[in-house]
Design an enzyme around this catalytic site. Structure first.
Site, PDB file in Angstrom:
ATOM      1  N   CYS A 195      -5.946  -2.178  13.125  1.00 55.62           N
ATOM      2  CA  CYS A 195      -7.340  -2.282  12.681  1.00 55.62           C
ATOM      3  C   CYS A 195      -8.285  -1.657  13.698  1.00 55.62           C
ATOM      4  CB  CYS A 195      -7.716  -3.740  12.405  1.00 55.62           C
ATOM      5  SG  CYS A 195      -6.895  -4.377  10.913  1.00 55.62           S
ATOM      6  N   SER A 234       1.602  -0.226  -5.251  1.00 55.62           N
ATOM      7  CA  SER A 234       0.651  -0.531  -4.199  1.00 55.62           C
ATOM      8  C   SER A 234       0.209  -1.982  -4.367  1.00 55.62           C
ATOM      9  CB  SER A 234      -0.563   0.379  -4.342  1.00 55.62           C
ATOM     10  OG  SER A 234      -0.936   0.890  -3.091  1.00 55.62           O
ATOM     11  N   HIS A 256      -7.501  -9.258   3.472  1.00 54.15           N
ATOM     12  CA  HIS A 256      -6.624  -8.783   2.393  1.00 54.15           C
ATOM     13  C   HIS A 256      -7.277  -8.777   1.011  1.00 54.15           C
ATOM     14  CE1 HIS A 256      -2.764  -7.553   0.805  1.00 54.15           C
ATOM     15  NE2 HIS A 256      -3.030  -8.325  -0.218  1.00 54.15           N
ATOM     16  N   SER A 291       5.731  -2.612  12.241  1.00 50.00           N
ATOM     17  CA  SER A 291       5.688  -3.546  11.109  1.00 50.00           C
ATOM     18  C   SER A 291       6.838  -3.283  10.142  1.00 50.00           C
ATOM     19  CB  SER A 291       4.390  -3.383  10.325  1.00 50.00           C
ATOM     20  OG  SER A 291       3.300  -3.390  11.193  1.00 50.00           O
ATOM     21  N   GLN A 319      10.028  -5.287   8.735  1.00 54.04           N
ATOM     22  CA  GLN A 319      10.299  -5.466   7.304  1.00 54.04           C
ATOM     23  C   GLN A 319      11.746  -5.124   6.975  1.00 54.04           C
ATOM     24  OE1 GLN A 319       9.108  -6.679   4.663  1.00 54.04           O
ATOM     25  NE2 GLN A 319       6.881  -6.739   4.789  1.00 54.04           N
ATOM     26  N   ASP A 321       0.012  -4.467  14.559  1.00 48.25           N
ATOM     27  CA  ASP A 321      -0.571  -3.904  13.327  1.00 48.25           C
ATOM     28  C   ASP A 321      -1.957  -4.500  13.084  1.00 48.25           C
ATOM     29  OD1 ASP A 321      -1.226  -4.353  10.495  1.00 48.25           O
ATOM     30  OD2 ASP A 321       0.755  -3.663   9.941  1.00 48.25           O
ATOM     31  N   ASN A 322      -2.034  -5.830  13.040  1.00 48.33           N
ATOM     32  CA  ASN A 322      -3.311  -6.468  12.725  1.00 48.33           C
ATOM     33  C   ASN A 322      -4.369  -6.098  13.765  1.00 48.33           C
ATOM     34  OD1 ASN A 322      -1.184  -7.695  11.357  1.00 48.33           O
ATOM     35  ND2 ASN A 322      -2.219  -9.653  11.170  1.00 48.33           N
ATOM     36  N   GLU A 336       4.462  -9.276   4.268  1.00 51.48           N
ATOM     37  CA  GLU A 336       3.824  -8.458   5.293  1.00 51.48           C
ATOM     38  C   GLU A 336       2.608  -9.094   5.962  1.00 51.48           C
ATOM     39  OE1 GLU A 336       4.709  -5.453   6.368  1.00 51.48           O
ATOM     40  OE2 GLU A 336       2.906  -4.514   7.151  1.00 51.48           O
ATOM     41  N   HIS A 371       0.809  -1.229   0.000  1.00 53.65           N
ATOM     42  CA  HIS A 371       0.000   0.000   0.000  1.00 53.65           C
ATOM     43  C   HIS A 371       0.843   1.282   0.000  1.00 53.65           C
ATOM     44  CE1 HIS A 371      -3.144  -2.847   1.021  1.00 53.65           C
ATOM     45  NE2 HIS A 371      -2.490  -3.193   2.110  1.00 53.65           N
ATOM     46  N   SER A 387      -5.706   1.572  -2.459  1.00 50.30           N
ATOM     47  CA  SER A 387      -5.040   1.946  -1.208  1.00 50.30           C
ATOM     48  C   SER A 387      -3.991   3.042  -1.331  1.00 50.30           C
ATOM     49  CB  SER A 387      -4.408   0.704  -0.577  1.00 50.30           C
ATOM     50  OG  SER A 387      -3.367   0.219  -1.396  1.00 50.30           O
ATOM     51  N   HIS A 420      -3.522   2.084   8.542  1.00 48.38           N
ATOM     52  CA  HIS A 420      -3.083   2.195   9.926  1.00 48.38           C
ATOM     53  C   HIS A 420      -2.250   3.459  10.138  1.00 48.38           C
ATOM     54  CE1 HIS A 420      -4.613  -1.719  10.060  1.00 48.38           C
ATOM     55  NE2 HIS A 420      -3.525  -2.431  10.247  1.00 48.38           N
ATOM     56  N   ASN A 457       4.764 -11.114   8.953  1.00 50.49           N
ATOM     57  CA  ASN A 457       3.470 -11.037   9.635  1.00 50.49           C
ATOM     58  C   ASN A 457       3.523 -11.640  11.032  1.00 50.49           C
ATOM     59  OD1 ASN A 457       0.442 -10.573   9.593  1.00 50.49           O
ATOM     60  ND2 ASN A 457       0.552 -12.770  10.022  1.00 50.49           N
ATOM     61  N   LYS A 490       4.557  -7.428  14.745  1.00 50.60           N
ATOM     62  CA  LYS A 490       3.711  -7.143  13.591  1.00 50.60           C
ATOM     63  C   LYS A 490       2.283  -7.558  13.892  1.00 50.60           C
ATOM     64  CE  LYS A 490       1.825  -7.016   9.435  1.00 50.60           C
ATOM     65  NZ  LYS A 490       0.434  -7.384   9.195  1.00 50.60           N
ATOM     66  N   ASP A 515       3.277  -7.610   0.083  1.00 51.23           N
ATOM     67  CA  ASP A 515       2.149  -7.548   1.016  1.00 51.23           C
ATOM     68  C   ASP A 515       0.970  -8.230   0.335  1.00 51.23           C
ATOM     69  OD1 ASP A 515      -0.031  -6.960   2.606  1.00 51.23           O
ATOM     70  OD2 ASP A 515       0.445  -4.840   2.849  1.00 51.23           O
TER      71      ASP A 515
HETATM   72  P1  NAI Z   1      -6.141 -14.758  11.572  1.00 48.92           P
HETATM   73  O1  NAI Z   1      -5.884 -16.071  10.949  1.00 48.92           O
HETATM   74  O2  NAI Z   1      -5.515 -14.401  12.869  1.00 48.92           O
HETATM   75  O3  NAI Z   1      -7.718 -14.530  11.748  1.00 48.92           O
HETATM   76  C1  NAI Z   1      -8.704 -14.914  10.837  1.00 48.92           C
HETATM   77  C2  NAI Z   1      -9.806 -15.592  11.634  1.00 48.92           C
HETATM   78  O4  NAI Z   1     -10.918 -15.855  10.781  1.00 48.92           O
HETATM   79  C3  NAI Z   1      -9.364 -16.949  12.212  1.00 48.92           C
HETATM   80  O5  NAI Z   1      -9.533 -16.950  13.607  1.00 48.92           O
HETATM   81  C4  NAI Z   1     -10.262 -17.951  11.501  1.00 48.92           C
HETATM   82  O6  NAI Z   1     -10.586 -19.038  12.339  1.00 48.92           O
HETATM   83  C5  NAI Z   1     -11.470 -17.116  11.156  1.00 48.92           C
HETATM   84  N1  NAI Z   1     -12.267 -17.649  10.047  1.00 48.92           N
HETATM   85  C6  NAI Z   1     -11.858 -18.335   8.934  1.00 48.92           C
HETATM   86  N2  NAI Z   1     -12.905 -18.692   8.178  1.00 48.92           N
HETATM   87  C7  NAI Z   1     -14.006 -18.201   8.789  1.00 48.92           C
HETATM   88  C8  NAI Z   1     -15.388 -18.238   8.502  1.00 48.92           C
HETATM   89  N3  NAI Z   1     -15.846 -18.884   7.418  1.00 48.92           N
HETATM   90  N4  NAI Z   1     -16.245 -17.641   9.354  1.00 48.92           N
HETATM   91  C9  NAI Z   1     -15.809 -17.020  10.480  1.00 48.92           C
HETATM   92  N5  NAI Z   1     -14.498 -16.953  10.814  1.00 48.92           N
HETATM   93  C10 NAI Z   1     -13.614 -17.539   9.983  1.00 48.92           C
HETATM   94  O7  NAI Z   1      -5.744 -13.671  10.467  1.00 48.92           O
HETATM   95  P2  NAI Z   1      -5.549 -12.098  10.712  1.00 48.92           P
HETATM   96  O8  NAI Z   1      -4.134 -11.822  10.975  1.00 48.92           O
HETATM   97  O9  NAI Z   1      -6.598 -11.641  11.630  1.00 48.92           O
HETATM   98  O10 NAI Z   1      -5.823 -11.565   9.232  1.00 48.92           O
HETATM   99  C11 NAI Z   1      -7.101 -11.661   8.628  1.00 48.92           C
HETATM  100  C12 NAI Z   1      -7.045 -11.014   7.241  1.00 48.92           C
HETATM  101  O11 NAI Z   1      -6.767  -9.616   7.361  1.00 48.92           O
HETATM  102  C13 NAI Z   1      -5.957 -11.558   6.338  1.00 48.92           C
HETATM  103  O12 NAI Z   1      -6.415 -11.562   5.003  1.00 48.92           O
HETATM  104  C14 NAI Z   1      -4.839 -10.550   6.487  1.00 48.92           C
HETATM  105  O13 NAI Z   1      -3.955 -10.582   5.403  1.00 48.92           O
HETATM  106  C15 NAI Z   1      -5.636  -9.276   6.574  1.00 48.92           C
HETATM  107  N6  NAI Z   1      -5.016  -8.118   7.208  1.00 48.92           N
HETATM  108  C16 NAI Z   1      -5.542  -6.895   6.861  1.00 48.92           C
HETATM  109  C17 NAI Z   1      -5.069  -5.741   7.427  1.00 48.92           C
HETATM  110  C18 NAI Z   1      -5.638  -4.441   7.025  1.00 48.92           C
HETATM  111  O14 NAI Z   1      -5.061  -3.403   7.342  1.00 48.92           O
HETATM  112  N7  NAI Z   1      -6.752  -4.397   6.332  1.00 48.92           N
HETATM  113  C19 NAI Z   1      -3.993  -5.770   8.426  1.00 48.92           C
HETATM  114  C20 NAI Z   1      -3.549  -7.102   8.775  1.00 48.92           C
HETATM  115  C21 NAI Z   1      -4.053  -8.219   8.182  1.00 48.92           C
END
Ligand code: NAI
Length: 482
Positions: A244, A78, A350, A411, A415, A239-240, A205, A55, A83, A403, A230, A235, A143
């Protein structure tokens, strides 16, 4: 001076605004600034040609200029079509010493609101390095894994001797990727194979990108070593979660300005991202309901005081729905058909496959209307309206600015240290997926304590002996979960 064909941003005249925000961000990014100071003399990234796909925000500008300060050459895109912050991209292209008429910064190919074709064209441009033996980078900073994916697919199809026909594409994005590879791979061509041969590694990332890397490693197709940034504690547990916690409601507020207090908010997924999202919605006074598939995370949510149930149970009760799973097909068109009038739907995971946008568009008689960029209403034949944020792509970056600096300093310090590890110690990292060594993780945290006025207690030698660690750390075994 940058060659005009060697970057593409929306508007260079935004550079001055971008530079002002970058200067403010530097103060809020003590980790990155400390790393700049520490490595100014030794220049550990001299000789590194880093292609970054992350991003293009103000915070990322501080990361890019840190990599350059450590000796690297950089090209950037990006990793999402919505983003980019155009003023940040302009400031990076112009550089601290350039002007819009004479840009002297970094080749950056990014603007807010790219089409899918433009997005993948940008990725190709940043992977194409003029005047080098392989025509490419020797490091990737990724990322979500799109840059890594393109290189791997290129090599795979060159090996196979052909690229699958565009007709086999599973969706629009896949079609664009196949078109790109069909265009760049001719019979006997070695473009991608040559390019990959010099890549020393990738630092990844996010959760979703890391997931792809472990899959490739398991399948034996991973071409170069990777550091899973990650899962550095500094991180994903910051960050997550805290990132968020800040940027989810920022996105909802900027998009809709709807009062969150008193509303029912449904958060799908209670991992790191879901935990931060749920906490911020609750902080605004929403009644928050969680859906989960993992019993551990479901139990955590319940212990944290949230109702945990299935989407079906609450589909007609929620005012705000947020997907955080990193999984696909979480909210389907049939679900959306059952939602309340003016329910708000957004994704912060993501990729854009958590919400079934294609299915929504196919509901007979449905009408999509743009309220403003990245905010759309979808009107059903019976008059019911749904509000969809960022067309199902991550809303904290599409509707807000992602963020804030302080959390990204963690984070991005991870990196930067990961890039130094892979670039300077190739012998210690044969092809595999690694996490950052714990002493570096602790170092990143340490770099952020002063700014918050944290006074750390020093371990006495006999105490260190008693718990079996060194006075200077690491303080926890690798299996510790924080
Ligand atoms: P995580 O693996 O810690 O959490 C995801 C959760 O979703 C897990 O607990 C899993 O059991 C649950 N899950 C999976 N399938 C499901 C379903 N069908 N129904 C309900 N729950 C379900 O992953 P994390 O780190 O929380 O990341 C989640 C996403 O967010 C990833 O795609 C990651 O890349 C992205 N992300 C986005 C950020 C942003 O700024 N927008 C920042 C960091 C991560």
């Amino acid at each position: 001076v940058l060659n005009p064909s060697d970057f593409k941003v929306a508007d260079l005249s935004l550079a001055e605004f971008g530079r002002k925000e970058i200067t403010l961000a530097e103060h809020e990014m003590p980790g990155l600034m400390a790393i700049r100071k520490e490595y100014a003399a030794s220049q550990p990234l001299a000789g590194a040609r880093i292609m970054g796909s992350l991003h293009m925000t103000v915070q990322t500008a501080v990361l890019i200029e840190t990599l350059v300060a450590l000796g690297a050459e950089v090209r950037w895109v990006s990793c999402n079509i919505f983003s980019t912050q155009d003023h940040a991209a302009a400031a990076v292209a112009v550089g601290p010493n350039g002007t819009p008429d004479s840009p002297q910064g970094i080749p950056v190919f990014a603007w807010k609101g790219e089409t899918l074709e433009e997005y993948w064209w940008c990725t190709e441009q940043a992977l194409t390095w003029p005047n080098t033996p392989t025509g490419g980078p020797n490091m990737i900073l990724d990322d979500g894994g799109d840059a890594t994916l393109l290189v791997h697919k290129g090599v795979e199809y060159e090996k196979a001797g052909k690229v699958p026909s565009v007709d086999t594409a599973e969706n629009d994005e896949h079609r664009v990727i196949l078109q790109l590879l069909n265009r760049t791979i001719t019979e006997g061509s070695q473009k991608w194979t040559k390019l990959a041969s010099e890549i020393r590694g990738v630092t990844e990332e996010t959760t979703t990108g890391v997931h792809r890397l472990y899959e490739m490693h398991r399948d034996g197709t991973l071409l170069f070593p990777a550091i899973n940034v990650n899962d550095a504690v500094t991180k994903s547990k910051f960050d997550n979660k805290y990132g968020c916690r800040h940027s989810l409601i920022d996105g909802i507020n900027r998009a809709t300005d709807v009062l969150i207090g008193g509303k029912t908010a449904v958060v799908c997924g209670y991992g790191d991202v879901g935990k931060g999202c749920a906490e911020s919605l609750r902080g605004q006074g929403a009644r928050v309901i969680i859906t989960e598939i993992d019993p551990i995370c479901a139990l955590q949510a319940a212990m944290d005081g949230f109702q945990v149930t299935t989407l079906d149970e609450v589909i007609d009760k929620g005012d705000i729905f947020v997907t955080t799973t990193g999984n696909k097909d979480i909210i389907m068109a049939a679900d959306m058909a059952k939602m309340k009038h003016q329910a708000i739907i957004g994704n912060i995971g993501h990729f854009d496959n958590e919400i079934d946008m294609a299915g929504l568009a196919q509901i007979p008689g449905i009408v999509k209307d743009e309220v403003k960029p990245q905010v759309h209403t979808w009107t059903f034949p019976d008059g019911k309206v749904l509000i969809v944020l960022s067309e199902g792509r991550l809303l904290n970056l599409g509707n807000a600015t992602g963020h804030p600096s302080f959390v990204m300093s963690n984070s991005f310090a991870d990196q930067t240290l990961a890039q130094i590890e892979l670039f300077t110690k190739p012998a210690e990292y044969p092809t595999d997926v690694y996490v950052l060594p714990k002493h570096l993780d602790e170092k990143v945290a340490r770099l952020h304590l002063d700014a918050l006025g944290v006074k750390l207690t020093e371990l006495r030698p006999e105490q260190a002996d008693y718990i079996g660690v060194k006075v200077e750390g690491p303080y926890k075994p690798d299996h510790y979960r924080y």
